[in-house]
Structure formats: structure tokens, C-alpha cells
Design a protein around this motif. Structure first.
Motif, PDB file in Angstrom:
ATOM      1  N   THR A   1      -4.360  -0.104 -47.013  1.00 18.83           N
ATOM      2  CA  THR A   1      -4.361  -0.226 -45.745  1.00 18.83           C
ATOM      3  C   THR A   1      -2.866  -0.246 -45.023  1.00 18.83           C
ATOM      4  OG1 THR A   1      -6.176  -1.469 -45.969  1.00 18.83           O
ATOM      5  CG2 THR A   1      -5.114  -2.016 -43.848  1.00 18.83           C
TER       6      THR A   1
ATOM      7  N   LEU B   1      -1.692   1.318 -39.278  1.00 14.62           N
ATOM      8  CA  LEU B   1      -2.580   2.082 -38.621  1.00 14.62           C
ATOM      9  C   LEU B   1      -3.897   2.793 -38.887  1.00 14.62           C
ATOM     10  CD1 LEU B   1      -0.061   4.218 -36.141  1.00 14.62           C
ATOM     11  CD2 LEU B   1      -1.123   2.075 -35.474  1.00 14.62           C
ATOM     12  N   VAL B   2      -3.758   3.013 -40.376  1.00 17.28           N
ATOM     13  CA  VAL B   2      -4.582   3.642 -41.177  1.00 17.28           C
ATOM     14  C   VAL B   2      -5.072   2.897 -42.292  1.00 17.28           C
ATOM     15  CG1 VAL B   2      -3.897   5.928 -40.125  1.00 17.28           C
ATOM     16  CG2 VAL B   2      -2.978   4.985 -42.399  1.00 17.28           C
ATOM     17  N   ARG B   3      -6.273   3.543 -42.877  1.00 17.77           N
ATOM     18  CA  ARG B   3      -6.740   3.148 -44.191  1.00 17.77           C
ATOM     19  C   ARG B   3      -6.896   4.294 -45.007  1.00 17.77           C
ATOM     20  NH1 ARG B   3     -11.844   1.265 -44.418  1.00 17.77           N
ATOM     21  NH2 ARG B   3     -12.180   1.888 -42.229  1.00 17.77           N
TER      22      ARG B   3
ATOM     23  N   ARG C   1      -8.889   5.701 -48.199  1.00 13.16           N
ATOM     24  CA  ARG C   1      -9.899   5.652 -49.133  1.00 13.16           C
ATOM     25  C   ARG C   1     -10.288   6.968 -49.883  1.00 13.16           C
ATOM     26  NH1 ARG C   1     -13.646   8.597 -46.902  1.00 13.16           N
ATOM     27  NH2 ARG C   1     -14.142   8.618 -44.677  1.00 13.16           N
TER      28      ARG C   1
ATOM     29  N   THR D   1      -8.945   5.817 -39.588  1.00 13.86           N
ATOM     30  CA  THR D   1      -8.146   5.078 -38.662  1.00 13.86           C
ATOM     31  C   THR D   1      -8.425   3.527 -39.076  1.00 13.86           C
ATOM     32  OG1 THR D   1      -9.963   4.883 -37.031  1.00 13.86           O
ATOM     33  CG2 THR D   1      -7.981   6.256 -36.667  1.00 13.86           C
ATOM     34  N   ARG D   2      -7.768   2.548 -38.753  1.00 10.95           N
ATOM     35  CA  ARG D   2      -7.820   1.357 -39.371  1.00 10.95           C
ATOM     36  C   ARG D   2      -8.922   0.424 -38.592  1.00 10.95           C
ATOM     37  NH1 ARG D   2      -3.412  -3.204 -40.630  1.00 10.95           N
ATOM     38  NH2 ARG D   2      -4.832  -4.836 -40.954  1.00 10.95           N
ATOM     39  N   ASP D   3      -9.183   0.796 -37.560  1.00  8.88           N
ATOM     40  CA  ASP D   3     -10.127  -0.229 -36.709  1.00  8.88           C
ATOM     41  C   ASP D   3     -11.590   0.616 -36.749  1.00  8.88           C
ATOM     42  OD1 ASP D   3      -8.275  -1.953 -36.169  1.00  8.88           O
ATOM     43  OD2 ASP D   3      -7.539  -1.181 -34.454  1.00  8.88           O
TER      44      ASP D   3
ATOM     45  N   GLY E   1     -12.452   3.501 -38.584  1.00  9.82           N
ATOM     46  CA  GLY E   1     -12.594   4.235 -39.653  1.00  9.82           C
ATOM     47  C   GLY E   1     -13.060   5.774 -39.423  1.00  9.82           C
TER      48      GLY E   1
ATOM     49  N   ASP F   1       2.087   6.690 -40.778  1.00 10.58           N
ATOM     50  CA  ASP F   1       1.699   5.623 -41.529  1.00 10.58           C
ATOM     51  C   ASP F   1       0.874   5.827 -42.604  1.00 10.58           C
ATOM     52  OD1 ASP F   1       1.224   2.661 -41.395  1.00 10.58           O
ATOM     53  OD2 ASP F   1      -0.919   3.075 -40.820  1.00 10.58           O
TER      54      ASP F   1
ATOM     55  N   THR G   1       2.430   4.165 -46.196  1.00  8.05           N
ATOM     56  CA  THR G   1       1.267   3.804 -47.267  1.00  8.05           C
ATOM     57  C   THR G   1       1.257   4.336 -48.433  1.00  8.05           C
ATOM     58  OG1 THR G   1       0.067   3.109 -45.102  1.00  8.05           O
ATOM     59  CG2 THR G   1      -0.935   2.889 -47.142  1.00  8.05           C
TER      60      THR G   1
END
Length: 185
Positions: free
Chosen positions: A7, A10-12, A14, A71-73, A75, A111, A115
Motif C-alpha cells: 500500500t 494513492l495506490v495498492r 496486488r 487505486t487505494r480507495d 481498487g 506512488d 511503493t
């Protein structure tokens, strides 16, 4: 062992999923995305071939790591990042990033790079991460600099696109430089 999700602000990041492939393949073959981000020939390739390439990059074995960027929020899929080519002796990996044209210019790629770079140094034990970027891609050059990369060299007029010659820029960041970054303190 790679966590299921990394995480950022702003992003994840995966694992690659089957449902990601249609958009990733479309972005890879989209001139608005590829001409800026792909350092090799920017011509369309068969969808199955591009999908297989993303699967290969995303095997996540050893220090080689390929992850979908969402996107983090919400997805929402926005791209893909990869670290590849590291060996146990030199601990140097190459970074590649693809952000779909509709999602560029929002800080998502920066971001994602930050990360993945942090993970590469803190969890994978890398010493150096490097990349090559098209010299005419000012937004990417700025994003990589914001993520801590330094220009190390330039292959002048190494790429012919749209009737003109363009440079390839070599950039890199070392583990100690990453640790010294103000946002890491």
C-alpha cells in the motif's frame, strides 16, 4: 514472501488477476500509452502474446516481482509495475511501469514506483534499482526523479519514433539514497 497487497499513499500493488488482462493488453497496444512508456518498438502485438508477457512478469519468484496497480480507495486498475533481473550476487533489479493513458498525470505512477522501490529495498534486500525511459517523456522523467531516481546516462538518439530520433535515459537509485530520502525519515 511478498505480502498480498503493498500500500502506498494513492495506490495498492496486488497480484495480477485474470480480469486485469483485457485493460493491460489494451493499454500496451494503445499508442497514447505505449509510445510514452515502452522503450522498444511501439507497435500492436497479439493480445494473447501480451497477456502471456504480463503473466510471465507476474510470477513473483525470488526478487522478480510483477504487480497490478490499483487505486487505494476504489481498487480501480490503473497499471502494472515490475522489478526483474535481480541476482543474489549483485542485488540489482530493473524497474518497469505501465500506467494506462486515462490515469496518467495524477501521481499514481509516482506512488506505485515509490511503493515498489521501498519494497525492493526493505523486503527484497536489493542494493540498486535501475530503469530506462524515453528521453522525450518529460512526465515520466519528473516522476522518476520525484521517486528518488538519478539520471546516470543517456543513449543519444537511440530510438526513432514519429520521424525523429529520441534519447534513452538511464536512471538508478541505490539503497542508501533511498534510506536518506526525507519522506523515509
Amino acid at each position: 514472501m511478498t505480502p498480498a497487497v503493498l500500500t502506498g499513499a494513492l495506490v495498492r500493488l496486488r497480484e495480477l488477476r485474470e480480469e486485469d488482462l483485457d485493460r493491460l493488453v489494451a493499454w500496451w497496444n494503445d499508442p497514447a500509452t505505449a509510445v510514452r512508456q515502452v522503450t522498444g518498438p511501439a507497435h500492436p502485438r497479439p493480445a494473447a502474446e501480451v497477456a502471456a508477457m504480463f503473466w510471465t512478469w507476474s510470477q513473483n519468484a525470488g526478487c522478480n516481482l510483477g504487480l497490478s496497480v490499483v487505486t487505494r480507495d476504489e481498487g480501480e486498475l490503473v497499471g502494472h509495475v515490475t522489478l526483474y533481473g535481480a541476482d543474489p550476487k549483485d542485488r540489482c533489479a530493473t524497474l518497469a511501469v505501465l500506467v494506462g493513458a486515462p490515469h496518467q498525470g495524477r501521481g499514481l505512477g509516482t506512488d506505485a514506483v515509490r511503493t515498489l522501490v521501498d519494497h525492493g529495498f526493505t523486503e527484497l534486500g536489493l542494493h540498486r534499482i535501475e530503469l530506462t525511459v524515453n528521453g522525450d517523456n518529460a512526465p515520466a522523467l519528473a516522476a522518476y526523479r520525484r521517486a528518488g531516481f538519478t539520471e546516470e546516462g543517456r543513449r543519444r538518439e537511440a530510438v526513432f519514433r514519429h520521424g525523429r530520433w529520441h534519447d534513452h535515459v538511464q536512471m538508478g537509485i541505490l539503497d542508501r539514497e533511498h534510506r536518506e530520502r526525507p519522506e523515509r525519515r
